[in-house]
Scaffold this motif. Structure first.
Motif, mmCIF file in Angstrom:
data_model
loop_
_atom_site.group_PDB
_atom_site.id
_atom_site.type_symbol
_atom_site.label_atom_id
_atom_site.label_comp_id
_atom_site.label_asym_id
_atom_site.label_seq_id
_atom_site.Cartn_x
_atom_site.Cartn_y
_atom_site.Cartn_z
ATOM 1 N N GLN A 267 0.875 -1.276 0.017
ATOM 2 C CA GLN A 267 -0.131 0.054 -0.025
ATOM 3 C C GLN A 267 0.794 1.177 -0.074
ATOM 4 N N HIS A 268 1.888 1.020 0.233
ATOM 5 C CA HIS A 268 2.802 2.353 0.400
ATOM 6 C C HIS A 268 4.084 2.331 -0.882
ATOM 7 N N PHE A 269 3.692 1.363 -1.717
ATOM 8 C CA PHE A 269 4.832 1.206 -2.903
ATOM 9 C C PHE A 269 4.290 2.025 -4.041
ATOM 10 N N GLU A 270 5.162 2.667 -4.868
ATOM 11 C CA GLU A 270 4.835 3.284 -6.212
ATOM 12 C C GLU A 270 4.512 2.173 -7.099
ATOM 13 N N HIS A 271 3.214 2.000 -7.357
ATOM 14 C CA HIS A 271 2.945 0.757 -8.282
ATOM 15 C C HIS A 271 3.224 1.388 -9.876
ATOM 16 N N ARG A 272 4.428 1.752 -9.838
ATOM 17 C CA ARG A 272 5.040 1.969 -11.441
ATOM 18 C C ARG A 272 6.333 1.761 -11.111
ATOM 19 N N LYS A 273 7.234 1.598 -12.410
ATOM 20 C CA LYS A 273 8.655 1.426 -12.311
ATOM 21 C C LYS A 273 9.342 2.624 -11.864
ATOM 22 N N PRO A 274 10.793 2.855 -11.579
ATOM 23 C CA PRO A 274 11.277 3.930 -11.195
ATOM 24 C C PRO A 274 11.529 4.769 -12.033
ATOM 25 N N LYS A 275 11.356 5.952 -11.813
ATOM 26 C CA LYS A 275 11.670 7.256 -12.698
ATOM 27 C C LYS A 275 13.010 7.163 -13.130
ATOM 28 N N ALA A 276 13.023 7.679 -14.568
ATOM 29 C CA ALA A 276 14.186 7.665 -15.432
ATOM 30 C C ALA A 276 14.957 8.709 -14.984
ATOM 31 N N THR A 277 16.657 8.429 -14.914
ATOM 32 C CA THR A 277 17.417 9.468 -14.405
ATOM 33 C C THR A 277 18.329 9.881 -15.772
ATOM 34 N N LYS A 278 19.420 10.513 -15.603
ATOM 35 C CA LYS A 278 20.276 11.171 -16.686
ATOM 36 C C LYS A 278 20.664 10.002 -17.261
ATOM 37 N N GLN A 279 20.776 10.085 -18.606
ATOM 38 C CA GLN A 279 21.345 9.039 -19.371
ATOM 39 C C GLN A 279 23.054 9.271 -19.512
ATOM 40 N N VAL A 280 23.788 8.187 -19.310
ATOM 41 C CA VAL A 280 25.378 8.168 -19.562
ATOM 42 C C VAL A 280 25.767 7.688 -20.825
ATOM 43 N N SER A 281 26.538 8.338 -21.445
ATOM 44 C CA SER A 281 27.270 7.698 -22.658
ATOM 45 C C SER A 281 28.410 6.666 -22.426
ATOM 46 N N VAL A 282 28.867 6.383 -23.436
ATOM 47 C CA VAL A 282 29.873 5.414 -23.341
ATOM 48 C C VAL A 282 31.164 6.120 -22.910
ATOM 49 N N ALA A 283 31.367 7.222 -23.635
ATOM 50 C CA ALA A 283 32.421 8.157 -23.398
ATOM 51 C C ALA A 283 32.464 8.615 -21.987
ATOM 52 N N ASP A 284 31.298 9.024 -21.501
ATOM 53 C CA ASP A 284 31.065 9.312 -19.950
ATOM 54 C C ASP A 284 31.667 8.225 -18.949
ATOM 55 N N GLU B 251 15.450 0.935 -3.936
ATOM 56 C CA GLU B 251 14.906 1.888 -3.289
ATOM 57 C C GLU B 251 13.531 2.163 -3.156
ATOM 58 N N GLN B 252 12.823 1.868 -4.022
ATOM 59 C CA GLN B 252 11.443 1.706 -4.162
ATOM 60 C C GLN B 252 10.798 0.884 -3.033
ATOM 61 N N ILE B 253 11.527 -0.381 -2.922
ATOM 62 C CA ILE B 253 11.079 -1.397 -1.872
ATOM 63 C C ILE B 253 11.319 -0.956 -0.390
ATOM 64 N N TYR B 254 12.656 -0.288 -0.400
ATOM 65 C CA TYR B 254 13.079 0.452 0.914
ATOM 66 C C TYR B 254 12.253 1.455 1.450
ATOM 67 N N ALA B 255 11.901 2.362 0.446
ATOM 68 C CA ALA B 255 10.934 3.590 0.745
ATOM 69 C C ALA B 255 9.501 2.944 1.385
ATOM 70 N N ALA B 256 8.850 1.539 0.815
ATOM 71 C CA ALA B 256 7.869 1.175 1.192
ATOM 72 C C ALA B 256 7.928 0.918 2.592
ATOM 73 N N PHE B 257 8.979 0.215 2.818
ATOM 74 C CA PHE B 257 9.149 -0.423 4.183
ATOM 75 C C PHE B 257 9.175 0.705 5.375
ATOM 76 N N GLU B 258 9.906 1.672 4.926
ATOM 77 C CA GLU B 258 10.005 2.599 5.953
ATOM 78 C C GLU B 258 8.711 3.461 6.089
ATOM 79 N N ALA B 259 8.057 3.653 5.038
ATOM 80 C CA ALA B 259 6.640 4.379 5.139
ATOM 81 C C ALA B 259 5.606 3.352 6.014
#
Length: 347
Positions: free
Chosen positions: A186-203, A336-344
């Motif tokens: 009941q405390h879990f985001e029922h969707r996959k994690p939000k995307a973050t900044k893309q990293v290139s092979v050069a990076d 981190e999603q699972i952890y947040a649900a446990f904490e909530a």
């Protein structure tokens, strides 16, 4: 990767491989009670990185065949474990194979579900190839969900996560199932994690590639080759890193199509290079017409490992572990999603 959460929730992982999922979940705040794996080289990798490391205190590395594994040997009272996780074998559902699903003897979903029954964890996380979400396996997925529901779990999501969306410089879609007891779901985001900044092979590889060329001490030639590689590598993310199987030859960067994609990024996919301190053939490893070959350490960076996670075994065995790994940043995002649900749920 930086761990921001306190290590306060316990986990057990099956099919742990060389530790990709374990590293990600650890950095999400999970304290592993056990990592279970059948491959001896991968088990040695896990031991080399966890034994004597205060961050991993209490983690047992267990080399075992899950089909004959006794969950009682873990010494965990049913209902006390926070998370049971694992990347069950991919071949039964991979488009590269025959997709036999439940008829494939390598299918360990029944074993995973038996462990869920025996250990009764608060949450379950299962990783597999995207092929598992193909329409042909719909009934199989429904059977798995029904079994989890019969044991008191709620499906939070079963979706495809693309590694490049979570800071991994690689195209690597994976099917992730998360299920939790209702108290936590009941405390879990029922969707996959939000995307973050893309990293290139050069990076991802700039520092390590520069160090390799500097070690070659080839003067202007090395500087020019590095610059040529870097400009190409800025174009984007890599194709899927593949580990292959023990039945097929040495290490390289995949089939012809993948090798062409690597060449577009300035990397030669016809083999894997030796580490700088072991380099014997500078022309082969750094100055091939298609560009430099990757070392095992660099392939691990493409998977999202930190460079301090070391891989046991000879080059081919080590590269196979890297290629078959689950990218740590993706595991961390889900953890981190699972952890947040446990904490909530504790509030």
């Amino acid at each position: 990767m930086i761990r921001r959460n306190e290590l306060k929730y316990t986990s057990v992982e099956i099919c742990a491989g060389a530790g990709g999922q374990a590293v990600g979940l650890h950095n999400a705040g999970f304290k592993h009670a056990a990592l279970i794996e059948i491959d001896k080289d991968a088990c040695q990798t896990l031991r080399d990185n966890t034994e004597g490391n205060p961050e991993w205190e209490g983690c047992r590395v267990i080399e075992a065949d899950l089909k004959i594994f006794d969950s009682g040997s873990l010494g965990l009272e049913s209902g006390t474990l926070d998370l049971l996780a694992g990347g069950v074998p991919c071949p039964p559902f991979s488009a590269a194979g025959k997709q036999l699903g439940r008829d494939d003897e390598r299918d360990l979903f029944p074993t995973m579900l038996q462990l869920v029954h025996d250990l009764d964890p608060k949450a379950v996380m299962i990783e597999n190839v995207r092929g598992l979400l193909d329409p042909k396996f719909e009934q199989y997925r429904q059977d798995i969900i029904k079994q989890l529901e019969s044991m008191g779990y709620e499906k939070c999501y079963w979706d495809i996560l693309e590694a490049k969306d979570y800071g991994v410089p690689q195209l690597r879609p994976r099917a992730i199932l998360v299920a939790m007891k209702p108290k936590y779901a009941q405390h879990f985001e029922h969707r996959k994690p939000k995307a973050t900044k893309q990293v290139s092979v050069a990076d991802a590889l700039e520092d390590s590639m520069k160090a390799r060329y500097d070690a070659a001490a080839a003067g202007p030639r090395a500087d020019e080759a590095f610059k040529k590689w870097y400009e190409k590598a800025l174009k984007g993310v890599a194709p899927t890193v593949v580990g292959g199987s023990k039945k097929h030859g040495g290490a390289d960067l995949g089939p012809t199509r993948a090798k062409r994609a690597w060449e577009e990024l300035g990397v030669c996919g016809l083999g894997v290079a030796n580490e700088p301190h072991q380099m014997k053939d500078m022309e082969r490893d750094l100055f091939a017409a298609a560009g430099p070959k990757l070392t095992v350490t660099q392939a691990a960076l493409i998977q999202g490992f930190d460079d301090d996670w070391k891989f046991s075994g000879r080059k081919t065995a080590a590269y196979r572990q890297v290629g078959n790994a689950f990218p740590p940043p993706v595991a961390k995002a889900v953890g981190e999603q699972i952890y947040a649900a446990f904490e909530a749920a504790e509030v």
